[in-house]
Design a protein around this motif. Structure first.
Motif, mmCIF file in Angstrom:
data_model
loop_
_atom_site.group_PDB
_atom_site.id
_atom_site.type_symbol
_atom_site.label_atom_id
_atom_site.label_comp_id
_atom_site.label_asym_id
_atom_site.label_seq_id
_atom_site.Cartn_x
_atom_site.Cartn_y
_atom_site.Cartn_z
ATOM 1 N N LEU A 15 -11.245 1.153 7.418
ATOM 2 C CA LEU A 15 -10.239 2.209 7.407
ATOM 3 C C LEU A 15 -9.997 2.704 5.985
ATOM 4 O O LEU A 15 -10.035 3.910 5.721
ATOM 5 N N VAL A 16 -9.755 1.781 5.074
ATOM 6 C CA VAL A 16 -9.489 2.137 3.679
ATOM 7 C C VAL A 16 -10.685 2.863 3.071
ATOM 8 O O VAL A 16 -10.523 3.889 2.404
ATOM 9 N N GLU A 17 -11.882 2.372 3.332
ATOM 10 C CA GLU A 17 -13.081 3.003 2.772
ATOM 11 C C GLU A 17 -13.327 4.374 3.385
ATOM 12 O O GLU A 17 -13.756 5.298 2.684
ATOM 13 N N ASP A 18 -13.025 4.548 4.669
ATOM 14 C CA ASP A 18 -13.160 5.859 5.301
ATOM 15 C C ASP A 18 -12.184 6.878 4.715
ATOM 16 O O ASP A 18 -12.452 8.079 4.717
ATOM 17 N N LEU A 19 -11.058 6.391 4.208
ATOM 18 C CA LEU A 19 -10.085 7.276 3.570
ATOM 19 C C LEU A 19 -10.477 7.625 2.134
ATOM 20 O O LEU A 19 -9.817 8.424 1.483
ATOM 21 N N CYS B 254 -0.930 5.449 -1.644
ATOM 22 C CA CYS B 254 -0.363 4.274 -0.968
ATOM 23 C C CYS B 254 0.287 4.669 0.350
ATOM 24 O O CYS B 254 0.150 3.962 1.356
ATOM 25 N N GLU B 255 0.973 5.797 0.364
ATOM 26 C CA GLU B 255 1.595 6.286 1.599
ATOM 27 C C GLU B 255 0.543 6.579 2.662
ATOM 28 O O GLU B 255 0.734 6.236 3.830
ATOM 29 N N THR B 256 -0.546 7.211 2.269
ATOM 30 C CA THR B 256 -1.615 7.545 3.204
ATOM 31 C C THR B 256 -2.203 6.289 3.831
ATOM 32 O O THR B 256 -2.340 6.196 5.052
ATOM 33 N N VAL B 257 -2.554 5.318 2.990
ATOM 34 C CA VAL B 257 -3.148 4.086 3.493
ATOM 35 C C VAL B 257 -2.144 3.333 4.362
ATOM 36 O O VAL B 257 -2.492 2.834 5.431
ATOM 37 N N SER B 258 -0.896 3.288 3.941
ATOM 38 C CA SER B 258 0.137 2.592 4.714
ATOM 39 C C SER B 258 0.309 3.203 6.096
ATOM 40 O O SER B 258 0.368 2.487 7.103
ATOM 41 N N ARG B 259 0.390 4.520 6.154
ATOM 42 C CA ARG B 259 0.574 5.222 7.430
ATOM 43 C C ARG B 259 -0.604 4.981 8.368
ATOM 44 O O ARG B 259 -0.426 4.673 9.549
ATOM 45 N N GLU B 260 -1.824 5.100 7.839
ATOM 46 C CA GLU B 260 -3.014 4.912 8.666
ATOM 47 C C GLU B 260 -3.172 3.452 9.099
ATOM 48 O O GLU B 260 -3.556 3.178 10.238
ATOM 49 N N ALA B 261 -2.870 2.520 8.202
ATOM 50 C CA ALA B 261 -2.957 1.096 8.547
ATOM 51 C C ALA B 261 -1.925 0.751 9.618
ATOM 52 O O ALA B 261 -2.232 0.003 10.558
ATOM 53 N N SER C 41 2.595 -14.651 6.989
ATOM 54 C CA SER C 41 2.988 -14.578 8.394
ATOM 55 C C SER C 41 4.295 -15.308 8.694
ATOM 56 O O SER C 41 4.433 -15.933 9.731
ATOM 57 N N ASN C 42 5.242 -15.217 7.792
ATOM 58 C CA ASN C 42 6.553 -15.798 8.030
ATOM 59 C C ASN C 42 7.096 -15.257 9.355
ATOM 60 O O ASN C 42 7.122 -14.050 9.569
ATOM 61 N N PRO C 43 7.534 -16.127 10.258
ATOM 62 C CA PRO C 43 7.968 -15.673 11.590
ATOM 63 C C PRO C 43 9.107 -14.644 11.576
ATOM 64 O O PRO C 43 9.157 -13.771 12.421
ATOM 65 N N LYS C 44 9.991 -14.729 10.604
ATOM 66 C CA LYS C 44 11.121 -13.792 10.569
ATOM 67 C C LYS C 44 10.805 -12.499 9.832
ATOM 68 O O LYS C 44 11.397 -11.469 10.112
ATOM 69 N N HIS C 45 9.883 -12.570 8.884
ATOM 70 C CA HIS C 45 9.621 -11.384 8.061
ATOM 71 C C HIS C 45 8.189 -11.430 7.534
ATOM 72 O O HIS C 45 7.940 -11.858 6.411
ATOM 73 N N ALA C 46 7.251 -10.987 8.323
ATOM 74 C CA ALA C 46 5.845 -10.968 7.915
ATOM 75 C C ALA C 46 5.622 -9.849 6.893
ATOM 76 O O ALA C 46 6.247 -8.789 6.977
ATOM 77 N N VAL C 47 4.738 -10.094 5.931
ATOM 78 C CA VAL C 47 4.435 -9.111 4.891
ATOM 79 C C VAL C 47 2.915 -8.966 4.785
ATOM 80 O O VAL C 47 2.195 -9.951 4.684
ATOM 81 N N LEU C 48 2.461 -7.718 4.798
ATOM 82 C CA LEU C 48 1.048 -7.407 4.600
ATOM 83 C C LEU C 48 0.943 -6.501 3.382
ATOM 84 O O LEU C 48 1.553 -5.431 3.352
ATOM 85 N N ARG C 49 0.186 -6.944 2.393
ATOM 86 C CA ARG C 49 -0.084 -6.131 1.206
ATOM 87 C C ARG C 49 -1.569 -5.786 1.201
ATOM 88 O O ARG C 49 -2.408 -6.672 1.304
ATOM 89 N N ILE C 50 -1.854 -4.498 1.066
ATOM 90 C CA ILE C 50 -3.229 -4.018 1.001
ATOM 91 C C ILE C 50 -3.465 -3.492 -0.411
ATOM 92 O O ILE C 50 -2.707 -2.643 -0.892
ATOM 93 N N TYR C 51 -4.486 -4.002 -1.061
ATOM 94 C CA TYR C 51 -4.809 -3.580 -2.427
ATOM 95 C C TYR C 51 -5.964 -2.589 -2.386
ATOM 96 O O TYR C 51 -7.010 -2.870 -1.798
ATOM 97 N N ILE C 52 -5.733 -1.420 -2.995
ATOM 98 C CA ILE C 52 -6.728 -0.357 -3.009
ATOM 99 C C ILE C 52 -6.955 0.104 -4.453
ATOM 100 O O ILE C 52 -6.131 -0.134 -5.329
#
Length: 66
Positions: free
Chosen positions: A13-17, A50-57, A28-39
């Motif tokens: 996805l990121v490479e296609d963008l 960052c907004e574009t990648v976040s929205r598409e992801a 993967s904390n059960p109460k508050h999971a966090v995903l960070r994508i580095y581009i």
């Protein structure tokens, strides 16, 4: 969801963008999971990128329903 599965989903996805997929972090904390994508990009990365990648992801992950 495993990091390997997230990589399988998000790298293409990121490479296609038009960005370089550097990696990701998933906490993967059960109460508050966090995903960070580095581009990266030859032109640099701004907030709009960052907004574009976040929205598409987010859309992809909604469909895949991890």
């Amino acid at each position: 969801m495993s990091n390997a599965r997230l990589n399988e989903l998000l790298q293409p996805l990121v490479e296609d963008l038009g960005y370089e997929f550097v990696g990701l972090e998933y906490n993967s904390n059960p109460k508050h999971a966090v995903l960070r994508i580095y581009i990266d990009s030859e032109e640099g990365v701004g907030i709009e990128d960052c907004e574009t990648v976040s929205r598409e992801a987010a859309a992809l992950l909604d469909v895949e329903d991890p």
